[in-house]
Design a protein around this motif. Sequence first.
Motif, PDB file in Angstrom:
ATOM      1  N   ARG A  48      27.489  29.591 -96.504  1.00 64.20           N
ATOM      2  CA  ARG A  48      27.609  29.222 -97.613  1.00 64.20           C
ATOM      3  C   ARG A  48      28.445  28.235 -98.195  1.00 64.20           C
ATOM      4  O   ARG A  48      28.311  27.392 -99.150  1.00 64.20           O
ATOM      5  N   ASN A  49      29.623  28.202 -97.480  1.00 62.47           N
ATOM      6  CA  ASN A  49      30.719  27.104 -98.032  1.00 62.47           C
ATOM      7  C   ASN A  49      30.734  25.880 -97.059  1.00 62.47           C
ATOM      8  O   ASN A  49      31.473  24.837 -97.385  1.00 62.47           O
ATOM      9  N   ARG A  50      29.932  25.700 -96.201  1.00 61.90           N
ATOM     10  CA  ARG A  50      29.741  24.692 -95.274  1.00 61.90           C
ATOM     11  C   ARG A  50      31.079  24.240 -94.258  1.00 61.90           C
ATOM     12  O   ARG A  50      31.224  23.153 -93.995  1.00 61.90           O
ATOM     13  N   PHE A  51      31.742  25.416 -94.190  1.00 62.81           N
ATOM     14  CA  PHE A  51      32.832  25.094 -93.295  1.00 62.81           C
ATOM     15  C   PHE A  51      32.789  25.047 -91.775  1.00 62.81           C
ATOM     16  O   PHE A  51      31.814  25.502 -91.436  1.00 62.81           O
ATOM     17  N   LYS A  52      33.213  24.202 -90.940  1.00 64.56           N
ATOM     18  CA  LYS A  52      33.221  24.199 -89.574  1.00 64.56           C
ATOM     19  C   LYS A  52      34.226  25.195 -88.789  1.00 64.56           C
ATOM     20  O   LYS A  52      35.325  25.385 -89.428  1.00 64.56           O
ATOM     21  N   GLN A  53      33.509  25.581 -87.934  1.00 67.28           N
ATOM     22  CA  GLN A  53      34.448  26.539 -87.225  1.00 67.28           C
ATOM     23  C   GLN A  53      35.431  26.205 -86.494  1.00 67.28           C
ATOM     24  O   GLN A  53      35.518  24.887 -86.129  1.00 67.28           O
ATOM     25  N   GLY A  54      36.794  26.863 -86.397  1.00 67.21           N
ATOM     26  CA  GLY A  54      37.951  26.535 -85.809  1.00 67.21           C
ATOM     27  C   GLY A  54      37.648  26.027 -84.380  1.00 67.21           C
ATOM     28  O   GLY A  54      36.696  26.407 -83.754  1.00 67.21           O
ATOM     29  N   LYS A  55      38.700  25.372 -83.782  1.00 65.06           N
ATOM     30  CA  LYS A  55      38.659  24.848 -82.433  1.00 65.06           C
ATOM     31  C   LYS A  55      39.632  25.855 -81.683  1.00 65.06           C
ATOM     32  O   LYS A  55      41.039  25.939 -82.048  1.00 65.06           O
ATOM     33  N   ILE A  56      39.134  26.371 -80.605  1.00 72.52           N
ATOM     34  CA  ILE A  56      40.184  27.216 -79.860  1.00 72.52           C
ATOM     35  C   ILE A  56      41.596  26.573 -79.326  1.00 72.52           C
ATOM     36  O   ILE A  56      41.409  25.325 -78.925  1.00 72.52           O
ATOM     37  N   VAL A  57      42.875  27.031 -79.481  1.00 69.68           N
ATOM     38  CA  VAL A  57      44.013  26.437 -78.897  1.00 69.68           C
ATOM     39  C   VAL A  57      44.315  27.127 -77.712  1.00 69.68           C
ATOM     40  O   VAL A  57      44.606  28.425 -77.601  1.00 69.68           O
ATOM     41  N   GLY A  58      44.351  26.451 -76.645  1.00 66.33           N
ATOM     42  CA  GLY A  58      44.816  26.909 -75.464  1.00 66.33           C
ATOM     43  C   GLY A  58      46.375  27.207 -75.215  1.00 66.33           C
ATOM     44  O   GLY A  58      46.872  28.249 -74.790  1.00 66.33           O
ATOM     45  N   ASN A  59      47.166  26.202 -75.627  1.00 68.28           N
ATOM     46  CA  ASN A  59      48.777  26.345 -75.759  1.00 68.28           C
ATOM     47  C   ASN A  59      49.338  26.489 -77.144  1.00 68.28           C
ATOM     48  O   ASN A  59      49.481  25.051 -77.479  1.00 68.28           O
ATOM     49  N   VAL A  60      49.453  27.251 -77.479  1.00 64.44           N
ATOM     50  CA  VAL A  60      50.376  27.175 -79.012  1.00 64.44           C
ATOM     51  C   VAL A  60      51.354  26.537 -78.982  1.00 64.44           C
ATOM     52  O   VAL A  60      51.921  25.777 -80.060  1.00 64.44           O
ATOM     53  N   THR A  61      52.336  26.408 -77.872  1.00 63.52           N
ATOM     54  CA  THR A  61      53.525  25.982 -77.986  1.00 63.52           C
ATOM     55  C   THR A  61      53.507  24.483 -77.959  1.00 63.52           C
ATOM     56  O   THR A  61      54.624  23.799 -78.503  1.00 63.52           O
TER      57      THR A  61
END
Length: 129
Positions: A48-61
């Motif tokens: 509905r809002n045409r958002f792209k899905q987020g991308k996985i983050v392997g290492n948050v630090t």
Amino acid sequence: MIPDKLKDDFNSLRNMFDELKREIDKNVVREENYKGEFYEISPYSYQRNRFKQGKIVGNVTSLKTTNNLFTYYFDVKNQIIEIREGLELKNQFYYTFFIYEKELMKTIAYDNSKRIVNVRYYLYVFRMP
């Protein structure tokens, strides 16, 4: 009536952030990190809002900023029980907690200063054809 119940929940949960966070954290068995929103809480929100899905983050630090970092916490039933959303302010987050009942999912949202933002009910009714 539902509006009265929502208002009562909002008022009773106003100063319950720390207690609610402790209770939710006891049930966390897995977490996933994404840059951008990944899971849909309300149906069809991305389409509905045409958002792209987020991308996985392997290492948050390794991230330079926590802005737009979404951390999803899951329980043993593989249900999302908490979402932590990173803000532009360094190490500041919005929190959404999930409580599941029979045909109802309740979300309780708090801002980065632990003030309640809203309480929502999602009612799922399934009909057999």
